[in-house]
Design a protein around this motif. Sequence first.
Motif, PDB file in Angstrom:
ATOM      1  N   GLN A  10       8.532   9.371   5.499  1.00 39.59           N
ATOM      2  CA  GLN A  10       9.930   9.420   5.063  1.00 39.59           C
ATOM      3  C   GLN A  10      10.362   8.086   4.458  1.00 39.59           C
ATOM      4  O   GLN A  10      11.061   8.056   3.442  1.00 39.59           O
ATOM      5  N   LEU A  11       9.926   6.999   5.069  1.00 39.46           N
ATOM      6  CA  LEU A  11      10.262   5.675   4.539  1.00 39.46           C
ATOM      7  C   LEU A  11       9.620   5.451   3.169  1.00 39.46           C
ATOM      8  O   LEU A  11      10.234   4.864   2.276  1.00 39.46           O
ATOM      9  N   ASP A  13       8.993   7.790   0.985  1.00 41.61           N
ATOM     10  CA  ASP A  13       9.812   8.579   0.059  1.00 41.61           C
ATOM     11  C   ASP A  13      11.085   7.824  -0.317  1.00 41.61           C
ATOM     12  O   ASP A  13      11.477   7.791  -1.487  1.00 41.61           O
ATOM     13  N   GLN A  14      11.721   7.201   0.667  1.00 41.72           N
ATOM     14  CA  GLN A  14      12.927   6.412   0.407  1.00 41.72           C
ATOM     15  C   GLN A  14      12.601   5.204  -0.473  1.00 41.72           C
ATOM     16  O   GLN A  14      13.371   4.847  -1.368  1.00 41.72           O
ATOM     17  N   GLU A  15      11.460   4.596  -0.222  1.00 43.18           N
ATOM     18  CA  GLU A  15      11.024   3.444  -1.008  1.00 43.18           C
ATOM     19  C   GLU A  15      10.861   3.838  -2.483  1.00 43.18           C
ATOM     20  O   GLU A  15      11.323   3.124  -3.385  1.00 43.18           O
ATOM     21  N   THR A  17      12.280   6.321  -4.053  1.00 45.52           N
ATOM     22  CA  THR A  17      13.605   6.592  -4.614  1.00 45.52           C
ATOM     23  C   THR A  17      14.320   5.293  -4.989  1.00 45.52           C
ATOM     24  O   THR A  17      14.899   5.190  -6.076  1.00 45.52           O
ATOM     25  N   LEU A  18      14.264   4.317  -4.108  1.00 46.28           N
ATOM     26  CA  LEU A  18      14.918   3.030  -4.393  1.00 46.28           C
ATOM     27  C   LEU A  18      14.272   2.317  -5.575  1.00 46.28           C
ATOM     28  O   LEU A  18      14.970   1.726  -6.406  1.00 46.28           O
ATOM     29  N   TRP A  62      20.366  -2.314  -3.465  1.00 44.97           N
ATOM     30  CA  TRP A  62      19.163  -1.485  -3.338  1.00 44.97           C
ATOM     31  C   TRP A  62      17.935  -2.328  -3.025  1.00 44.97           C
ATOM     32  O   TRP A  62      17.053  -1.890  -2.287  1.00 44.97           O
ATOM     33  N   GLU A  65      17.996  -3.011   0.656  1.00 44.36           N
ATOM     34  CA  GLU A  65      17.605  -1.791   1.370  1.00 44.36           C
ATOM     35  C   GLU A  65      16.097  -1.571   1.264  1.00 44.36           C
ATOM     36  O   GLU A  65      15.436  -1.201   2.234  1.00 44.36           O
ATOM     37  N   ILE A  69      13.341  -1.364   4.306  1.00 38.25           N
ATOM     38  CA  ILE A  69      12.410  -0.244   4.471  1.00 38.25           C
ATOM     39  C   ILE A  69      10.972  -0.756   4.540  1.00 38.25           C
ATOM     40  O   ILE A  69      10.181  -0.312   5.379  1.00 38.25           O
TER      41      ILE A  69
END
Length: 88
Positions: A10-11, A13-15, A17-18, A62, A65, A69
């Motif tokens: 999940q992290l 995936d977030q990475e 996206t950012l 971002w 963030e 992450i």
Amino acid sequence: MKDLSQTQKQLTDQEITLLRKMETCEAYLSVIFAYTEQEGHNYHLVAIEEIMKAVCALQCEWLAELNHIRLEKAFITNRLQHEGGKER
């Protein structure tokens, strides 16, 4: 250990996206600069600067963030390696 692997996914995936958001900021900043070179004399200088600052502020937010992450992922990787070593 499965929960940690899922959290790490999940992290990641977030990475991603950012990173895409930050790429978008860079692209739009380039457009702002190019347009200002051509048409800046037609617009309010302070407004252009404020728009650029707003995009840069998002980019900084971002980036912070993203670094958080990445740090969290590093801790998870360390924990997975440590727990994996205990099982051997």
